[in-house]
Scaffold this motif. Structure first.
Motif, PDB file in Angstrom:
ATOM      1  N   LYS A 179      55.260  -5.484  10.345  1.00 16.56           N
ATOM      2  CA  LYS A 179      53.889  -4.941  11.278  1.00 16.56           C
ATOM      3  C   LYS A 179      54.505  -4.239  12.540  1.00 16.56           C
ATOM      4  O   LYS A 179      53.940  -3.210  12.834  1.00 16.56           O
ATOM      5  N   VAL A 189      45.800 -10.588  19.808  1.00 16.69           N
ATOM      6  CA  VAL A 189      46.156 -11.269  18.579  1.00 16.69           C
ATOM      7  C   VAL A 189      47.611 -11.391  18.414  1.00 16.69           C
ATOM      8  O   VAL A 189      48.353 -10.370  18.489  1.00 16.69           O
ATOM      9  N   LYS A 227      50.770 -12.507  16.105  1.00 16.41           N
ATOM     10  CA  LYS A 227      50.922 -12.632  14.564  1.00 16.41           C
ATOM     11  C   LYS A 227      52.393 -12.569  14.068  1.00 16.41           C
ATOM     12  O   LYS A 227      53.183 -11.880  14.953  1.00 16.41           O
ATOM     13  N   ARG A 228      52.944 -13.210  13.114  1.00 20.65           N
ATOM     14  CA  ARG A 228      54.231 -12.936  12.555  1.00 20.65           C
ATOM     15  C   ARG A 228      54.394 -11.402  12.031  1.00 20.65           C
ATOM     16  O   ARG A 228      53.428 -10.800  11.843  1.00 20.65           O
ATOM     17  N   GLY A 265      47.478 -14.917   6.767  1.00 17.55           N
ATOM     18  CA  GLY A 265      46.789 -15.468   7.514  1.00 17.55           C
ATOM     19  C   GLY A 265      47.194 -16.762   8.162  1.00 17.55           C
ATOM     20  O   GLY A 265      46.881 -17.215   9.270  1.00 17.55           O
ATOM     21  N   LEU A 283      48.413 -16.899  12.790  1.00 18.08           N
ATOM     22  CA  LEU A 283      47.627 -16.227  13.738  1.00 18.08           C
ATOM     23  C   LEU A 283      46.958 -16.839  14.926  1.00 18.08           C
ATOM     24  O   LEU A 283      46.544 -17.859  14.868  1.00 18.08           O
ATOM     25  N   PHE A 299      43.121 -20.683  17.118  1.00 19.08           N
ATOM     26  CA  PHE A 299      44.280 -20.880  15.998  1.00 19.08           C
ATOM     27  C   PHE A 299      43.717 -21.690  15.116  1.00 19.08           C
ATOM     28  O   PHE A 299      43.368 -22.779  15.315  1.00 19.08           O
ATOM     29  N   PHE A 320      57.592 -11.780  16.259  1.00 19.98           N
ATOM     30  CA  PHE A 320      56.288 -11.815  16.432  1.00 19.98           C
ATOM     31  C   PHE A 320      55.554 -10.413  17.011  1.00 19.98           C
ATOM     32  O   PHE A 320      56.208  -9.961  17.734  1.00 19.98           O
ATOM     33  N   MET A 330      40.165 -16.090  10.791  1.00 18.71           N
ATOM     34  CA  MET A 330      40.839 -15.531   9.801  1.00 18.71           C
ATOM     35  C   MET A 330      40.185 -15.202   8.433  1.00 18.71           C
ATOM     36  O   MET A 330      39.269 -16.084   7.940  1.00 18.71           O
TER      37      MET A 330
END
Length: 365
Positions: free
Chosen positions: A111, A153, A155-156, A162, A165, A179, A208, A254
């Motif tokens: 990401k 948000v 996230k990894r 999902g 998160l 979470f 992250f 999620m």
């Protein structure tokens, strides 16, 4: 039409049945039979480059048949390489297969790489404001980003279905940390501390990403996103396999099916939007997904065969790119995916090319 053989080779600690569960394998086997192809699972632990053979578990109507066979016409490598993930004895065998047969290796991007891939392209307008979560002064940087964007948000950076998160959201006169099924309310500092304390240990070995939170919800208020599954066709062009919405389980943030979410028709879910017609939203989502796939494919070290493109849709009906996924789930459209997949692999085999690109671009093995 001659019979072609397709081999799927799990490498880099990938388990075949994680990528190709029974329902997907059955759909592929059925479609392969219709298109005069045979599919099999390959095993690096027993192969002989001098003879050109490898242990092959063939899938047929009679069940699984195992034996040492010549390399198939096309090889699909399943898994994402990481440093030190392959054993020394595997690497020359993988190189041998790549040099010997047309092959496909669907390797995605993290990401954190989205911005570098899509900046200065037509896809840039879909990018969410984001930043890597710093490993030093983490709480201060997350707090500043949440204030600037009105919600964040975390996230990894790599795909996690999902898992992992975290949401930091503003609600009237307070802030909320969410979470899984946990909701904590308080000040912004309390919300940030609640999230940072849960990822601090993991930041030592995992990256992250923090993205602006976009309120993307269905008419009943449940979180919603859009998945467009695209695949290459014979000739190397991209097309839509299926598009649909994903809805979160009640009380969950999620939308992932693995986290209890639901799937539904895209057009039906867009019928009651405030600013745009369902047909317009669907057409843009399809066009955007195809252009995103083209752009990512151009930047990939080995051309791709399929992607799952995930979008949010905000309260103004604007689409935002969440992420792109290689080997996307297809639980409710295994047949459609199998048709695209076998057609494309047949074309690769008939061209005799590894990872072919459209438009006369250089081909390579």
């Amino acid at each position: 039409m001659s019979i072609i053989t397709i081999g799927y080779l799990p490498i880099w600690e990938t388990l075949f049945h994680e990528v190709y569960p029974p329902q997907r394998l059955r759909a592929l086997a059925a479609e392969a039979a219709l298109q005069e192809a045979r599919i099999s699972v390959l095993d690096l632990s027993d192969c002989d480059p001098a003879e050109g053979t490898i242990l092959t578990h063939s899938v047929s109507a009679q069940g699984q048949i195992s034996g040492r066979l010549p390399l198939p016409d096309v090889v699909f490598f399943l898994g994402t390489p990481t440093i030190g993930s392959t054993m020394d004895w595997q690497e020359p065998l993988i190189d041998w297969i790549k040099a010997s047969r047309p092959h496909v290796a669907d390797v995605g991007i993290e990401k954190t790489e989205l911005r570098s891939v899509f900046t200065n392209s037509p896809c840039e307008k879909y990018l969410l404001p984001d930043a890597e979560v710093p490993k030093d002064q983490t709480a201060a940087r997350v707090r500043a980003f949440a204030l600037e964007q009105g919600g964040v948000v975390i996230k990894r950076s790599s795909s996690a279905r999902g898992v992992g998160l975290f949401f930091i959201l503003r609600e009237q006169d307070h802030w909320v940390a969410r979470f899984k099924q946990t909701t904590l309310r308080g000040t912004l500092d309390e919300a940030v501390d609640a999230v940072v304390s849960r990822i601090a240990g993991r930041l030592r070995y995992r990256d992250f990403l923090m993205q602006r939170h976009v309120r993307s919800v269905a008419s009943d208020g449940r979180p919603l996103d859009i998945r467009v599954h695209v695949h290459k066709r014979p000739g190397g062009s991209w097309d839509v396999v299926r598009s649909y919405v994903r809805l979160a389980e009640c009380g969950m943030p999620m939308t992932n099916i693995s986290q209890g979410g639901y799937q539904g028709p895209l057009a039906g879910a867009m019928e009651h939007r405030s600013h745009r017609r369902a047909e317009e939203i669907e057409a843009e989502a399809h066009a955007a997904a195809i252009e995103i796939a083209r752009q990512q494919d151009r930047s990939a070290s080995c051309p791709l065969s399929e992607l799952g493109i995930d979008f949010l849709i905000d309260e103004d009906d604007r689409l935002w790119l969440i992420e792109t996924n290689t080997l996307p789930g297809s639980q409710l459209h295994e047949h459609q995916r199998a048709v695209f997949h076998i057609e494309y692999v047949r074309w690769i085999a008939e061209q005799g090319l590894s990872s072919p690109r459209p438009g006369g671009e250089p081909q390579f093995r």
